[in-house]
Design an enzyme around this catalytic site. Structure first.
Site, PDB file in Angstrom:
ATOM      1  N   ALA A  27      78.216  77.940  53.407  1.00  0.00           N
ATOM      2  CA  ALA A  27      78.271  77.270  52.183  1.00  0.00           C
ATOM      3  C   ALA A  27      76.943  76.744  51.654  1.00  0.00           C
ATOM      4  O   ALA A  27      76.342  76.042  52.438  1.00  0.00           O
ATOM      5  CB  ALA A  27      79.304  76.032  52.163  1.00  0.00           C
ATOM      6  N   VAL A  29      73.645  75.216  49.548  1.00  0.00           N
ATOM      7  CA  VAL A  29      73.419  73.859  49.062  1.00  0.00           C
ATOM      8  C   VAL A  29      72.555  74.716  47.704  1.00  0.00           C
ATOM      9  O   VAL A  29      72.329  75.620  47.676  1.00  0.00           O
ATOM     10  CB  VAL A  29      72.153  72.927  49.615  1.00  0.00           C
ATOM     11  CG1 VAL A  29      72.904  72.409  50.972  1.00  0.00           C
ATOM     12  CG2 VAL A  29      70.957  73.730  50.107  1.00  0.00           C
ATOM     13  N   VAL A  53      76.124  75.027  56.809  1.00  0.00           N
ATOM     14  CA  VAL A  53      75.419  74.875  55.591  1.00  0.00           C
ATOM     15  C   VAL A  53      74.360  75.694  55.334  1.00  0.00           C
ATOM     16  O   VAL A  53      73.578  75.925  56.434  1.00  0.00           O
ATOM     17  CB  VAL A  53      74.991  73.089  55.605  1.00  0.00           C
ATOM     18  CG1 VAL A  53      74.016  72.901  54.385  1.00  0.00           C
ATOM     19  CG2 VAL A  53      75.982  72.311  55.874  1.00  0.00           C
ATOM     20  N   LYS A  54      74.098  76.316  54.333  1.00  0.00           N
ATOM     21  CA  LYS A  54      73.054  77.325  54.101  1.00  0.00           C
ATOM     22  C   LYS A  54      71.978  76.725  53.166  1.00  0.00           C
ATOM     23  O   LYS A  54      72.208  76.137  52.210  1.00  0.00           O
ATOM     24  CB  LYS A  54      73.800  78.640  53.179  1.00  0.00           C
ATOM     25  CG  LYS A  54      73.148  79.915  53.219  1.00  0.00           C
ATOM     26  CD  LYS A  54      74.065  80.914  52.430  1.00  0.00           C
ATOM     27  CE  LYS A  54      73.455  82.221  52.478  1.00  0.00           C
ATOM     28  NZ  LYS A  54      74.239  83.250  51.679  1.00  0.00           N
ATOM     29  N   VAL A  55      70.867  76.883  53.950  1.00  0.00           N
ATOM     30  CA  VAL A  55      69.756  76.410  53.195  1.00  0.00           C
ATOM     31  C   VAL A  55      68.594  77.559  53.070  1.00  0.00           C
ATOM     32  O   VAL A  55      68.230  78.347  53.883  1.00  0.00           O
ATOM     33  CB  VAL A  55      68.947  74.970  53.940  1.00  0.00           C
ATOM     34  CG1 VAL A  55      70.219  73.885  53.960  1.00  0.00           C
ATOM     35  CG2 VAL A  55      68.627  75.447  55.394  1.00  0.00           C
TER      36      VAL A  55
END
Length: 189
Positions: A27, A29, A53-55
């Site tokens: 998912a 940001v 969490v995808k950054v």
């Protein structure tokens, strides 16, 4: 981009996917600065235990990765286009690093060479533990070649996934089997 097409609430979509998928679900940001990425990442991580969490692979993204993984959150560092970027992501504690194969191929570079380089670096330092997630898969050969090069995971579009299953000799063999079975006049159930 996919959420814009769906025209639905992002967090609701992620929650629904997480209910269906046993493995990790990335998912992303929306922010580009560390403080906001961190705040968004913490919100996304609370949706479900299988959220990664995808950054982006920027300095702020790496800082965010370091903090989130330190808090026990899975992190997927995305938009990776070089082996040195992948090394930085692993050193920041990334669970996954996502090299974009198709985009490299689009500009005349060899995406598979990048996977091989990352694999070699990661194998040199087994304590890093970051998995290679091949992204921007465009062909069946991308899937095969990425697996041969040592990619751990891949994001595969539905059309390519369907093509992976298909083979003309499978279709021909199944048609012959069905025809032969029909000739026997038997039924199993």
């Amino acid at each position: 981009s996919l959420v814009a097409k769906a025209n639905r609430d992002f967090k609701t979509i992620i929650a629904e996917i997480c209910e269906i998928v046993d493995g990790s679900v990335s998912a992303e940001v929306a922010a580009t600065d560390h403080a906001t990425m961190l705040a968004e990442g913490r919100v996304l991580a609370k949706i479900a235990p299988n959220v990664a969490v995808k950054v982006p692979l920027t300095m702020d993204g790496l800082k965010t990765c370091k903090v989130l993984t330190g808090e026990g959150t899975m992190v997927n560092v995305t938009l990776c286009f070089s082996a040195t970027q992948a090394l930085l992501a692993a050193k920041a504690g990334a669970t996954f690093v996502s090299p974009f194969l198709g985009r490299l191929d689009d500009i005349g570079l060899d995406g598979m060479e990048l996977i091989r380089e990352i694999r070699q670096i990661y194998d040199n330092y087994p304590l890093l533990g970051t998995e290679i997630l091949s992204a921007s898969i465009r062909t069946v050969n991308h899937v095969k070649d990425a697996a041969l090069a040592g990619s751990d995971v891949a994001t595969i579009p539905p059309s390519i996934l369907k093509a992976l299953v298909s083979h003309p000799l499978t279709d021909k063999g199944l048609a012959q089997f069905v025809a032969d079975w029909k000739k026997t006049g038997q039924k199993i159930v």
